[in-house]
Motif scaffolding. Structure first.
Motif, PDB file in Angstrom:
ATOM      1  N   LEU A  69     -79.461  40.188  -5.827  1.00 32.96           N
ATOM      2  CA  LEU A  69     -79.179  41.461  -5.979  1.00 32.96           C
ATOM      3  C   LEU A  69     -78.619  41.858  -4.511  1.00 32.96           C
ATOM      4  O   LEU A  69     -77.538  42.786  -4.536  1.00 32.96           O
ATOM      5  CB  LEU A  69     -80.373  42.437  -6.043  1.00 32.96           C
ATOM      6  CG  LEU A  69     -79.979  44.025  -6.209  1.00 32.96           C
ATOM      7  CD1 LEU A  69     -78.972  44.148  -7.267  1.00 32.96           C
ATOM      8  CD2 LEU A  69     -81.286  44.850  -6.427  1.00 32.96           C
ATOM      9  N   MET A  70     -78.813  41.283  -3.362  1.00 35.22           N
ATOM     10  CA  MET A  70     -78.451  41.863  -2.073  1.00 35.22           C
ATOM     11  C   MET A  70     -76.699  41.583  -1.831  1.00 35.22           C
ATOM     12  O   MET A  70     -76.278  42.702  -1.552  1.00 35.22           O
ATOM     13  CB  MET A  70     -79.324  40.929  -1.135  1.00 35.22           C
ATOM     14  CG  MET A  70     -78.681  41.239   0.236  1.00 35.22           C
ATOM     15  SD  MET A  70     -79.003  42.871   1.008  1.00 35.22           S
ATOM     16  CE  MET A  70     -78.580  42.877   2.636  1.00 35.22           C
ATOM     17  N   PRO A  71     -76.188  40.683  -2.256  1.00 31.64           N
ATOM     18  CA  PRO A  71     -74.565  40.576  -1.923  1.00 31.64           C
ATOM     19  C   PRO A  71     -74.135  41.542  -2.746  1.00 31.64           C
ATOM     20  O   PRO A  71     -72.929  42.234  -2.342  1.00 31.64           O
ATOM     21  CB  PRO A  71     -74.232  39.242  -2.392  1.00 31.64           C
ATOM     22  CG  PRO A  71     -75.589  38.478  -3.234  1.00 31.64           C
ATOM     23  CD  PRO A  71     -76.655  39.312  -2.642  1.00 31.64           C
ATOM     24  N   GLN A  72     -74.609  41.867  -4.075  1.00 34.99           N
ATOM     25  CA  GLN A  72     -74.031  42.730  -4.967  1.00 34.99           C
ATOM     26  C   GLN A  72     -73.896  44.330  -4.453  1.00 34.99           C
ATOM     27  O   GLN A  72     -73.027  44.930  -4.394  1.00 34.99           O
ATOM     28  CB  GLN A  72     -74.380  42.668  -6.254  1.00 34.99           C
ATOM     29  CG  GLN A  72     -74.336  41.324  -6.944  1.00 34.99           C
ATOM     30  CD  GLN A  72     -74.797  41.377  -8.388  1.00 34.99           C
ATOM     31  OE1 GLN A  72     -74.469  42.066  -9.338  1.00 34.99           O
ATOM     32  NE2 GLN A  72     -75.781  40.353  -8.452  1.00 34.99           N
ATOM     33  N   VAL A  73     -75.230  44.480  -3.977  1.00 33.15           N
ATOM     34  CA  VAL A  73     -75.320  45.944  -3.238  1.00 33.15           C
ATOM     35  C   VAL A  73     -74.570  46.159  -2.052  1.00 33.15           C
ATOM     36  O   VAL A  73     -73.941  47.111  -1.817  1.00 33.15           O
ATOM     37  CB  VAL A  73     -76.816  46.026  -3.061  1.00 33.15           C
ATOM     38  CG1 VAL A  73     -77.309  47.507  -2.170  1.00 33.15           C
ATOM     39  CG2 VAL A  73     -77.519  46.110  -4.554  1.00 33.15           C
ATOM     40  N   THR A  74     -74.542  45.002  -1.209  1.00 32.96           N
ATOM     41  CA  THR A  74     -73.804  45.052  -0.048  1.00 32.96           C
ATOM     42  C   THR A  74     -72.419  45.292  -0.252  1.00 32.96           C
ATOM     43  O   THR A  74     -71.533  46.069   0.160  1.00 32.96           O
ATOM     44  CB  THR A  74     -74.052  43.879   0.781  1.00 32.96           C
ATOM     45  OG1 THR A  74     -75.414  43.723   1.174  1.00 32.96           O
ATOM     46  CG2 THR A  74     -73.254  43.916   2.001  1.00 32.96           C
ATOM     47  N   SER A  75     -71.689  44.621  -1.200  1.00 35.13           N
ATOM     48  CA  SER A  75     -70.254  44.743  -1.509  1.00 35.13           C
ATOM     49  C   SER A  75     -69.981  46.074  -2.197  1.00 35.13           C
ATOM     50  O   SER A  75     -69.024  46.597  -1.824  1.00 35.13           O
ATOM     51  CB  SER A  75     -70.007  43.743  -2.680  1.00 35.13           C
ATOM     52  OG  SER A  75     -68.676  43.718  -3.199  1.00 35.13           O
ATOM     53  N   ALA A  76     -70.924  46.452  -3.142  1.00 29.95           N
ATOM     54  CA  ALA A  76     -70.732  47.916  -3.613  1.00 29.95           C
ATOM     55  C   ALA A  76     -70.813  49.046  -2.575  1.00 29.95           C
ATOM     56  O   ALA A  76     -69.969  50.063  -2.573  1.00 29.95           O
ATOM     57  CB  ALA A  76     -71.893  48.227  -4.810  1.00 29.95           C
ATOM     58  N   LEU A  77     -71.574  48.760  -1.612  1.00 33.16           N
ATOM     59  CA  LEU A  77     -71.590  50.001  -0.391  1.00 33.16           C
ATOM     60  C   LEU A  77     -70.484  50.059   0.228  1.00 33.16           C
ATOM     61  O   LEU A  77     -69.883  50.883   0.578  1.00 33.16           O
ATOM     62  CB  LEU A  77     -73.040  49.832   0.264  1.00 33.16           C
ATOM     63  CG  LEU A  77     -74.147  50.107  -0.470  1.00 33.16           C
ATOM     64  CD1 LEU A  77     -75.522  49.695   0.614  1.00 33.16           C
ATOM     65  CD2 LEU A  77     -74.321  51.769  -0.564  1.00 33.16           C
ATOM     66  N   GLU A  78     -69.973  48.638   0.583  1.00 31.90           N
ATOM     67  CA  GLU A  78     -68.739  48.604   1.329  1.00 31.90           C
ATOM     68  C   GLU A  78     -67.541  49.193   0.428  1.00 31.90           C
ATOM     69  O   GLU A  78     -66.878  49.756   1.190  1.00 31.90           O
ATOM     70  CB  GLU A  78     -68.611  47.131   1.824  1.00 31.90           C
ATOM     71  CG  GLU A  78     -69.600  46.686   2.580  1.00 31.90           C
ATOM     72  CD  GLU A  78     -69.238  45.179   2.804  1.00 31.90           C
ATOM     73  OE1 GLU A  78     -68.530  44.302   2.314  1.00 31.90           O
ATOM     74  OE2 GLU A  78     -70.143  44.542   3.967  1.00 31.90           O
ATOM     75  N   THR A  79     -67.526  48.747  -0.710  1.00 32.85           N
ATOM     76  CA  THR A  79     -66.468  49.310  -1.518  1.00 32.85           C
ATOM     77  C   THR A  79     -66.535  50.945  -1.315  1.00 32.85           C
ATOM     78  O   THR A  79     -65.401  51.562  -1.491  1.00 32.85           O
ATOM     79  CB  THR A  79     -66.596  48.798  -2.983  1.00 32.85           C
ATOM     80  OG1 THR A  79     -66.528  47.367  -2.869  1.00 32.85           O
ATOM     81  CG2 THR A  79     -65.529  49.271  -3.590  1.00 32.85           C
TER      82      THR A  79
END
Length: 285
Positions: A69-79
């Motif tokens: 889950l971590m990389p998907q959440v990080t990417s979403a927050l950066e987006t």
């Protein structure tokens, strides 16, 4: 019907905890209590139906599901951060961007700003309201005034003084402090329990709010005695909107920190002016 998404704050709590492998460190970063971060992560785990961390005595260990889950959440927050920044358009000539909480803008800057604009009428202002301490990591501002501990914001910043805690009330609210409703801002390490002295009866708040500004507003309308940062109190004292309910000033573990873009002369000038306001704001008790 499509199932609604979990709250964004759950994902923020998870992402910070996963980076630090600590609920305590995550709480310090995003401005929550440790128990609040733990509860939000637990709520996310319940919603997703998987364990994201293994709780250990010395910290956290992320599970395989958490790693997934971590990389998907990080990417979403950066987006989301990039999407917000894309709307920062318009002329920037003589425009000073200031990031602070609504509390600082309303109770510290607004009562004094006319004296700065009188000196520098050519300067325009843009105020960005911040809620979480880590908001300052995702916005671009010339001057920033975050609230937190020295560990969080002390590097390269100046603590606005005075930084103690004082009890404030409406001048129309009669009675001794011990007999009046008490107002406390949650999310800070110091409250009425820390403010009271050993010879006082236990002070238990009746009203909880989420900021010093809300506490001051409640007090100004006669709802009780607010415990707030001393640096916010002087404009209200000078105007007579509020008075001190007690002479005690207690130390606080957090405060308002001031930092400015050293490459921006206007930002440095505004920072120096802010510091002048703190030095010249002392009102005898």
């Amino acid at each position: 019907m499509a199932k609604s998404l979990p709250p964004l704050t759950w994902f923020r709590a998870f992402e910070a905890a996963a980076r630090h492998l600590s609920f305590t460190a995550a709480a310090e970063e995003i401005g929550m209590t440790q128990s609040a971060v733990s509860q939000q992560v637990k709520s996310l785990e319940s919603r997703l139906g998987v364990a994201l961390f293994i709780r250990q005595a010395r910290g956290l260990m992320i599970t395989d599901d958490g790693r997934k889950l971590m990389p998907q959440v990080t990417s979403a927050l950066e987006t989301l951060g990039a999407a917000a920044r894309s709307f920062e358009t318009g002329s920037t000539q003589n425009l000073l961007t200031i990031a602070s909480s609504v509390t600082v803008a309303q109770w510290f800057i607004a009562p004094r700003l006319a004296s700065f604009t009188a000196r520098h009428p050519e300067i325009r202002f843009r105020f960005l309201s911040t809620i979480w301490p880590d908001d300052f990591n995702t916005i671009r501002a010339d001057v920033e005034i975050p609230f937190g501990s020295h560990k969080q914001f002390g590097q390269g910043a100046v603590l606005l003084e005075p930084s103690g805690l004082v009890a404030m009330k409406s001048p129309e609210l009669a009675g001794e402090l011990e007999d009046l409703p008490l107002i406390e801002a949650v999310g800070t390490s110091s409250g009425w329990k820390n403010w009271q002295t050993p010879d006082m009866a236990e002070l238990v708040p009746q009203i909880y709010v989420d900021s010093f500004g809300a506490a001051l507003n409640m007090a100004a309308h006669g709802n009780g005695v607010a415990l707030v940062s001393e640096v916010l109190s002087y404009p209200a004292l000078a105007s007579g909107a509020l008075v001190l309910a007690h002479s005690r000033v207690a130390p606080s573990q957090e405060g308002y920190f001031l930092r400015a873009d050293e490459h921006n002369p206007t930002a440095r000038m505004f920072r120096d002016w802010i510091l002048e306001q703190g030095e010249g704001a002392m009102i005898p008790v």
